[in-house]
Motif scaffolding. Structure first.
Motif, PDB file in Angstrom:
ATOM      1  N   MET A 118       0.823  -1.208   0.000  1.00  0.00           N
ATOM      2  CA  MET A 118       0.000   0.000   0.000  1.00  0.00           C
ATOM      3  C   MET A 118       0.863   1.266   0.000  1.00  0.00           C
ATOM      4  O   MET A 118       0.539   2.251  -0.672  1.00  0.00           O
ATOM      5  N   SER A 119       1.967   1.222   0.737  1.00  0.00           N
ATOM      6  CA  SER A 119       2.884   2.355   0.743  1.00  0.00           C
ATOM      7  C   SER A 119       3.470   2.577  -0.655  1.00  0.00           C
ATOM      8  O   SER A 119       3.589   3.719  -1.124  1.00  0.00           O
ATOM      9  N   GLY A 120       3.817   1.469  -1.324  1.00  0.00           N
ATOM     10  CA  GLY A 120       4.337   1.562  -2.687  1.00  0.00           C
ATOM     11  C   GLY A 120       3.319   2.146  -3.655  1.00  0.00           C
ATOM     12  O   GLY A 120       3.667   2.959  -4.521  1.00  0.00           O
ATOM     13  N   LEU A 121       2.073   1.740  -3.510  1.00  0.00           N
ATOM     14  CA  LEU A 121       1.016   2.267  -4.369  1.00  0.00           C
ATOM     15  C   LEU A 121       0.861   3.778  -4.201  1.00  0.00           C
ATOM     16  O   LEU A 121       0.720   4.520  -5.180  1.00  0.00           O
ATOM     17  N   GLU A 122       0.912   4.234  -2.975  1.00  0.00           N
ATOM     18  CA  GLU A 122       0.762   5.673  -2.738  1.00  0.00           C
ATOM     19  C   GLU A 122       1.985   6.447  -3.237  1.00  0.00           C
ATOM     20  O   GLU A 122       1.858   7.576  -3.715  1.00  0.00           O
ATOM     21  N   ARG A 123       3.156   5.818  -3.151  1.00  0.00           N
ATOM     22  CA  ARG A 123       4.365   6.458  -3.676  1.00  0.00           C
ATOM     23  C   ARG A 123       4.265   6.625  -5.198  1.00  0.00           C
ATOM     24  O   ARG A 123       4.589   7.687  -5.741  1.00  0.00           O
ATOM     25  N   VAL A 124       3.808   5.574  -5.891  1.00  0.00           N
ATOM     26  CA  VAL A 124       3.635   5.649  -7.336  1.00  0.00           C
ATOM     27  C   VAL A 124       2.552   6.662  -7.692  1.00  0.00           C
ATOM     28  O   VAL A 124       2.662   7.390  -8.681  1.00  0.00           O
ATOM     29  N   SER A 125       1.510   6.733  -6.876  1.00  0.00           N
ATOM     30  CA  SER A 125       0.428   7.688  -7.125  1.00  0.00           C
ATOM     31  C   SER A 125       0.958   9.122  -7.102  1.00  0.00           C
ATOM     32  O   SER A 125       0.571   9.952  -7.926  1.00  0.00           O
ATOM     33  N   ARG A 126       1.865   9.406  -6.169  1.00  0.00           N
ATOM     34  CA  ARG A 126       2.454  10.753  -6.110  1.00  0.00           C
ATOM     35  C   ARG A 126       3.293  11.032  -7.361  1.00  0.00           C
ATOM     36  O   ARG A 126       3.281  12.146  -7.897  1.00  0.00           O
ATOM     37  N   ASP A 130       2.763  14.012 -10.302  1.00  0.00           N
ATOM     38  CA  ASP A 130       3.821  14.867 -10.848  1.00  0.00           C
ATOM     39  C   ASP A 130       3.925  14.694 -12.365  1.00  0.00           C
ATOM     40  O   ASP A 130       4.108  15.670 -13.105  1.00  0.00           O
ATOM     41  N   ALA A 131       3.810  13.442 -12.823  1.00  0.00           N
ATOM     42  CA  ALA A 131       3.898  13.166 -14.260  1.00  0.00           C
ATOM     43  C   ALA A 131       2.743  13.824 -15.011  1.00  0.00           C
ATOM     44  O   ALA A 131       2.926  14.360 -16.111  1.00  0.00           O
ATOM     45  N   ALA A 132       1.556  13.795 -14.428  1.00  0.00           N
ATOM     46  CA  ALA A 132       0.391  14.417 -15.070  1.00  0.00           C
ATOM     47  C   ALA A 132       0.607  15.923 -15.214  1.00  0.00           C
ATOM     48  O   ALA A 132       0.302  16.513 -16.258  1.00  0.00           O
ATOM     49  N   ASP A 133       1.165  16.539 -14.159  1.00  0.00           N
ATOM     50  CA  ASP A 133       1.453  17.978 -14.231  1.00  0.00           C
ATOM     51  C   ASP A 133       2.480  18.268 -15.328  1.00  0.00           C
ATOM     52  O   ASP A 133       2.348  19.247 -16.077  1.00  0.00           O
ATOM     53  N   ARG A 134       3.496  17.403 -15.404  1.00  0.00           N
ATOM     54  CA  ARG A 134       4.537  17.610 -16.418  1.00  0.00           C
ATOM     55  C   ARG A 134       3.979  17.472 -17.830  1.00  0.00           C
ATOM     56  O   ARG A 134       4.305  18.241 -18.725  1.00  0.00           O
ATOM     57  N   ILE A 135       3.103  16.487 -18.033  1.00  0.00           N
ATOM     58  CA  ILE A 135       2.510  16.277 -19.364  1.00  0.00           C
ATOM     59  C   ILE A 135       1.630  17.464 -19.749  1.00  0.00           C
ATOM     60  O   ILE A 135       1.622  17.888 -20.911  1.00  0.00           O
ATOM     61  N   ARG A 136       0.906  18.025 -18.799  1.00  0.00           N
ATOM     62  CA  ARG A 136       0.095  19.210 -19.091  1.00  0.00           C
ATOM     63  C   ARG A 136       0.991  20.372 -19.534  1.00  0.00           C
ATOM     64  O   ARG A 136       0.685  21.077 -20.503  1.00  0.00           O
ATOM     65  N   GLU A 137       2.090  20.558 -18.785  1.00  0.00           N
ATOM     66  CA  GLU A 137       3.011  21.653 -19.129  1.00  0.00           C
ATOM     67  C   GLU A 137       3.630  21.429 -20.514  1.00  0.00           C
ATOM     68  O   GLU A 137       3.763  22.374 -21.309  1.00  0.00           O
ATOM     69  N   GLU A 138       4.023  20.184 -20.805  1.00  0.00           N
ATOM     70  CA  GLU A 138       4.632  19.879 -22.097  1.00  0.00           C
ATOM     71  C   GLU A 138       3.628  20.064 -23.241  1.00  0.00           C
ATOM     72  O   GLU A 138       4.000  20.516 -24.335  1.00  0.00           O
ATOM     73  N   THR A 139       2.378  19.724 -22.973  1.00  0.00           N
ATOM     74  CA  THR A 139       1.349  19.904 -24.000  1.00  0.00           C
ATOM     75  C   THR A 139       1.155  21.379 -24.339  1.00  0.00           C
ATOM     76  O   THR A 139       1.080  21.763 -25.513  1.00  0.00           O
ATOM     77  N   ILE A 140       1.110  22.212 -23.304  1.00  0.00           N
ATOM     78  CA  ILE A 140       0.963  23.661 -23.518  1.00  0.00           C
ATOM     79  C   ILE A 140       2.185  24.206 -24.263  1.00  0.00           C
ATOM     80  O   ILE A 140       2.062  25.012 -25.199  1.00  0.00           O
ATOM     81  N   THR A 167       4.086  10.305 -21.802  1.00  0.00           N
ATOM     82  CA  THR A 167       2.732   9.738 -21.799  1.00  0.00           C
ATOM     83  C   THR A 167       2.774   8.212 -21.751  1.00  0.00           C
ATOM     84  O   THR A 167       1.969   7.576 -21.071  1.00  0.00           O
ATOM     85  N   ARG A 168       3.750   7.637 -22.445  1.00  0.00           N
ATOM     86  CA  ARG A 168       3.893   6.181 -22.437  1.00  0.00           C
ATOM     87  C   ARG A 168       4.246   5.673 -21.040  1.00  0.00           C
ATOM     88  O   ARG A 168       3.684   4.684 -20.558  1.00  0.00           O
ATOM     89  N   ILE A 169       5.182   6.377 -20.374  1.00  0.00           N
ATOM     90  CA  ILE A 169       5.550   5.997 -19.006  1.00  0.00           C
ATOM     91  C   ILE A 169       4.337   6.118 -18.084  1.00  0.00           C
ATOM     92  O   ILE A 169       4.083   5.246 -17.243  1.00  0.00           O
ATOM     93  N   ASP A 172       2.058   3.165 -18.727  1.00  0.00           N
ATOM     94  CA  ASP A 172       2.626   1.917 -18.209  1.00  0.00           C
ATOM     95  C   ASP A 172       2.470   1.832 -16.699  1.00  0.00           C
ATOM     96  O   ASP A 172       2.110   0.786 -16.151  1.00  0.00           O
ATOM     97  N   ARG A 173       2.731   2.943 -16.022  1.00  0.00           N
ATOM     98  CA  ARG A 173       2.566   2.959 -14.563  1.00  0.00           C
ATOM     99  C   ARG A 173       1.105   2.745 -14.185  1.00  0.00           C
ATOM    100  O   ARG A 173       0.797   2.061 -13.203  1.00  0.00           O
ATOM    101  N   ARG A 174       0.214   3.351 -14.955  1.00  0.00           N
ATOM    102  CA  ARG A 174      -1.216   3.216 -14.654  1.00  0.00           C
ATOM    103  C   ARG A 174      -1.654   1.758 -14.726  1.00  0.00           C
ATOM    104  O   ARG A 174      -2.432   1.283 -13.896  1.00  0.00           O
TER     105      ARG A 174
END
Length: 203
Positions: A118-126, A130-140, A167-169, A172-174
């Motif tokens: 469960m700790s690992g899942l929450e770590r990946v979620s964080r 961060d990845a989602a924020d980065r993809i939004r910035e890269e898209t803009i 986006t691929r990473i 894959d994580r998802r």
């Protein structure tokens, strides 16, 4: 045009993937559809006699601790684990004491496994956040590069490739998270099943 379409698709995908997160506000980093239950309750999996000092003494018995390691390993098929429990208790001179030691060890070990997952899942979620924020910035940024005059095609290609990679990473994580989300439930079921066998063998 194709790059622009990909950028918009990537952004929509990430937004959709992030929207389902944190259904329970108490656990903002919990990424699973399954409700987060931080700990297994002893009462939910054990209806036998009080464990008393077995909770502290099971590690002192080398046979019990070795068997606990085998039974707790997910690579050990459940039917094989149940058979091992029966064989161990059938050969025990003090069946009740050994049964309590065995269950105490399983409860400790599987709860620790579960907490680690469960700790690992929450770590990946964080990381996903961060990845989602980065993809939004890269898209803009990519859209701005595409609209620039004059347009720098080399920069457009570089940013496009980076966006595709990120986006691929993310995807894959998802997929991994979706699979690992099943593990705590599997651990719960294993502990319940083995606890039931131990109690049956005590009767």
């Amino acid at each position: 045009m194709m790059v622009r379409t990909f950028a918009m698709t990537a952004l929509a995908f990430v937004v959709a993937g992030s929207a389902a997160r944190a259904a329970d506000p108490r656990y903002p980093n919990w990424p699973c559809a399954q409700a987060k239950v931080p700990d297994i309750s002893l009462a939910a999996v054990w209806a036998g006699p009080p464990l008393d000092d077995a909770e502290n003494k099971w590690k002192d018995d080398s046979k019990v601790s070795a068997l606990v390691s085998k039974l707790a390993a997910r690579k050990t098929p459940l039917d094989e684990a149940e058979k091992s429990v029966k064989e161990f208790l059938a050969a025990s001179a003090d069946k009740t004491t050994n049964a309590k030691l065995l269950f105490a060890g399983l409860f400790d070990t599987l709860n620790a496994q579960r907490a680690q997952v469960m700790s690992g899942l929450e770590r990946v979620s964080r990381k996903q956040r961060d990845a989602a924020d980065r993809i939004r910035e890269e898209t803009i940024e990519l859209q701005a590069l595409q609209d620039a005059t004059p347009r720098d095609d080399a920069k457009v290609d570089t940013m496009s490739n980076q966006l595709i990679w990120d986006t691929r990473i993310f995807e894959d994580r998802r997929k991994v998270v979706r699979f690992v989300c099943e593990v705590p439930t599997t651990i719960d079921q294993r502990l319940f099943a083995l606890g039931r066998v131990i109690q049956q063998e005590m009767e």
